[in-house]
Design an enzyme around this catalytic site. Structure first.
Site, short mmCIF file in Angstrom:
data_model
loop_
_atom_site.label_atom_id
_atom_site.label_comp_id
_atom_site.label_asym_id
_atom_site.label_seq_id
_atom_site.Cartn_x
_atom_site.Cartn_y
_atom_site.Cartn_z
N TYR A 95 20.16 3.27 12.40
CA TYR A 95 20.38 4.88 12.90
C TYR A 95 21.70 5.40 12.04
CZ TYR A 95 21.41 8.66 16.06
OH TYR A 95 21.84 9.84 16.56
N ALA A 96 22.75 4.85 12.27
CA ALA A 96 24.05 5.07 11.74
C ALA A 96 23.87 5.23 10.11
CB ALA A 96 25.06 4.19 12.01
N ALA A 97 23.31 4.25 9.47
CA ALA A 97 23.33 4.63 8.08
C ALA A 97 22.36 5.88 7.67
CB ALA A 97 22.57 3.27 7.49
N SER A 139 25.55 12.21 13.66
CA SER A 139 25.98 11.83 15.02
C SER A 139 27.22 10.96 14.87
CB SER A 139 24.97 10.56 15.41
OG SER A 139 25.32 9.77 16.41
N LYS A 174 22.07 8.43 9.38
CA LYS A 174 22.65 9.72 9.65
C LYS A 174 23.85 9.93 8.52
CE LYS A 174 21.19 11.36 13.27
NZ LYS A 174 20.34 12.51 13.29
N1 LIG Z 1 21.56 13.08 22.57
C1 LIG Z 1 22.28 12.12 21.92
O1 LIG Z 1 23.19 11.49 22.40
C2 LIG Z 1 22.61 12.61 20.56
C3 LIG Z 1 24.12 12.09 19.91
C4 LIG Z 1 24.34 12.26 18.81
C5 LIG Z 1 23.21 13.04 17.59
N2 LIG Z 1 22.25 13.11 18.23
C6 LIG Z 1 21.14 13.97 17.25
O2 LIG Z 1 20.79 15.12 17.72
C7 LIG Z 1 19.60 15.56 17.45
C8 LIG Z 1 18.69 16.02 18.40
O3 LIG Z 1 19.06 15.04 19.58
P1 LIG Z 1 18.17 15.08 20.91
O4 LIG Z 1 18.92 14.13 21.74
O5 LIG Z 1 18.42 16.43 21.39
O6 LIG Z 1 16.95 14.74 20.90
P2 LIG Z 1 15.79 14.01 21.82
O7 LIG Z 1 15.58 12.57 21.74
O8 LIG Z 1 15.95 14.79 22.98
O9 LIG Z 1 14.48 14.72 21.02
C9 LIG Z 1 14.12 16.04 21.02
C10 LIG Z 1 12.92 16.54 20.24
O10 LIG Z 1 12.62 15.80 19.07
C11 LIG Z 1 11.20 15.62 19.21
N3 LIG Z 1 10.77 14.59 18.00
C12 LIG Z 1 11.19 13.29 17.81
N4 LIG Z 1 10.56 12.94 16.64
C13 LIG Z 1 10.01 14.03 16.18
C14 LIG Z 1 9.37 14.29 14.96
N5 LIG Z 1 9.38 13.29 14.04
N6 LIG Z 1 9.11 15.54 14.63
C15 LIG Z 1 9.38 16.48 15.40
N7 LIG Z 1 10.04 16.34 16.42
C16 LIG Z 1 10.38 15.34 16.92
C17 LIG Z 1 10.83 14.87 20.45
O11 LIG Z 1 9.43 15.02 20.89
C18 LIG Z 1 11.89 15.72 21.48
O12 LIG Z 1 11.25 16.89 22.19
C19 LIG Z 1 18.94 14.08 16.59
O13 LIG Z 1 18.94 14.15 15.10
C20 LIG Z 1 19.83 13.26 17.49
O14 LIG Z 1 19.95 11.84 16.33
C21 LIG Z 1 21.72 13.18 19.44
#
Ligand SMILES: NC(=O)c1ccc[n+]([C@@H]2O[C@H](COP(=O)([O-])OP(=O)(O)OC[C@H]3O[C@@H](n4cnc5c(N)ncnc54)[C@H](O)[C@@H]3O)[C@@H](O)[C@H]2O)c1
Length: 252
Positions: A158-160, A145, A162
């Site tokens: 969270y940042a750490a 992220s 990532k």
């Molecule tokens: N959406 C954002 O704003 C954003 C920004 C930067 C980075 N990211 C990163 O992108 C990735 C995906 O983000 P997103 O927004 O699509 O996620 P989200 O929060 O929409 O979750 C996606 C899915 O992950 C599943 N999930 C959560 N914990 C789990 C676990 N322990 N095991 C298996 N499944 C699990 C949830 O049930 C959900 O269906 C993550 O690593 C997130 O940190 C997201």
């Protein structure tokens, strides 16, 4: 049919980024082993993917659980014969752990975020990589992220977690690059998220150079590029997909 004959394991693929990448890969002919902790969401996402034709298997469970991770990978290999592509995608806020200023966070909050955002991806990579190395082929993308590179008030854990992924990607990427396996990562900024308020979304949109939120399909296309043979000369690097959000505007 860029991914025809390939098998992709996608963690946290029931919605959002994981679902968008699964969609691109399935459209391109890849068979998919799809994971999510939310079983109903996973089932629905998988049936949506099946309309593209390739085999889709579901692997409900949490990638924070080491025994489950080993079983998920063994089951995926048993059902598909191999794993060629890995989207190491699970991340965010783990159950029971709070966001907040560093001084207010408990060690358990911090451990929880590190477990989900760093250690779960370590466990999945450890379980998948030996098979890729045996076969001399693999493409891995770990999802980070903009919080890692910018820092995030109220989200230091969270940042750490990532940022630790960046070091994992560059280090393990070097170890396996001569063995047919490409490990890279992505720094994501401003995809939609169901928990985000309208005010927060507007603020993020203004920070991007495009004044808008990213579309899931745009993230799906960018990330699936790194899982394709078109990215064959990329190793151990982090690709930013954020609508320009981390780059400051010099004028205006
Ligand atoms: N959406 C954002 O704003 C954003 C920004 C930067 C980075 N990211 C990163 O992108 C990735 C995906 O983000 P997103 O927004 O699509 O996620 P989200 O929060 O929409 O979750 C996606 C899915 O992950 C599943 N999930 C959560 N914990 C789990 C676990 N322990 N095991 C298996 N499944 C699990 C949830 O049930 C959900 O269906 C993550 O690593 C997130 O940190 C997201």
């Amino acid at each position: 049919m860029k991914y025809k004959g390939k098998v992709a394991l996608i963690t946290a693929g029931g919605r959002g980024i994981g679902q968008a990448v699964a969609e691109e890969l399935a459209k391109g002919g890849a068979a998919i082993a799809l994971n999510d902790v939310e079983e109903a969401r996973l089932t629905e996402a998988a049936s949506h993917l099946r309309r593209h034709g390739p085999k889709v298997t579901t692997h409900p469970g949490s990638v924070m659980d080491e025994a489950f991770v080993k079983k998920m990978v063994a089951d995926a290999v048993a059902e598909h014969g191999k794993i060629d592509l890995l989207l190491n995608n699970a991340g965010g806020a783990p159950p029971g752990a709070a966001w907040g200023e560093f001084t207010k966070l408990s060690l358990d909050d911090i451990r929880g975020f590190m477990e989900l955002n760093f250690f779960s991806q370590v466990m999945v990579l450890k379980a998948v990589l030996p098979g890729m190395l045996d076969r001399g082929y693999g493409k891995v993308v770990c999802v980070s992220s903009i919080s890692a590179v910018l820092g995030q008030e109220g989200g230091s854990h969270y940042a750490a977690g990532k940022m630790a992924l960046h070091a994992l990607v560059s280090s393990v990427g070097k170890e396996v690059a001569r063995k047919g396996v490409n490990i890279n990562g992505v720094i994501l900024g401003n995809p939609p998220h169901p928990s985000r308020t309208k005010e927060r979304q507007n603020y993020l949109d203004k920070m991007s150079h495009m004044d808008r939120v990213g579309d899931f399909a745009e993230f799906g296309k960018a990330l699936s590029f790194l899982l394709s043979d078109d990215a064959s000369y990329m190793s151990g690097t982090m690709m930013t997909v954020d609508g320009g959000l981390v780059a400051p505007r010099l004028n205006e």
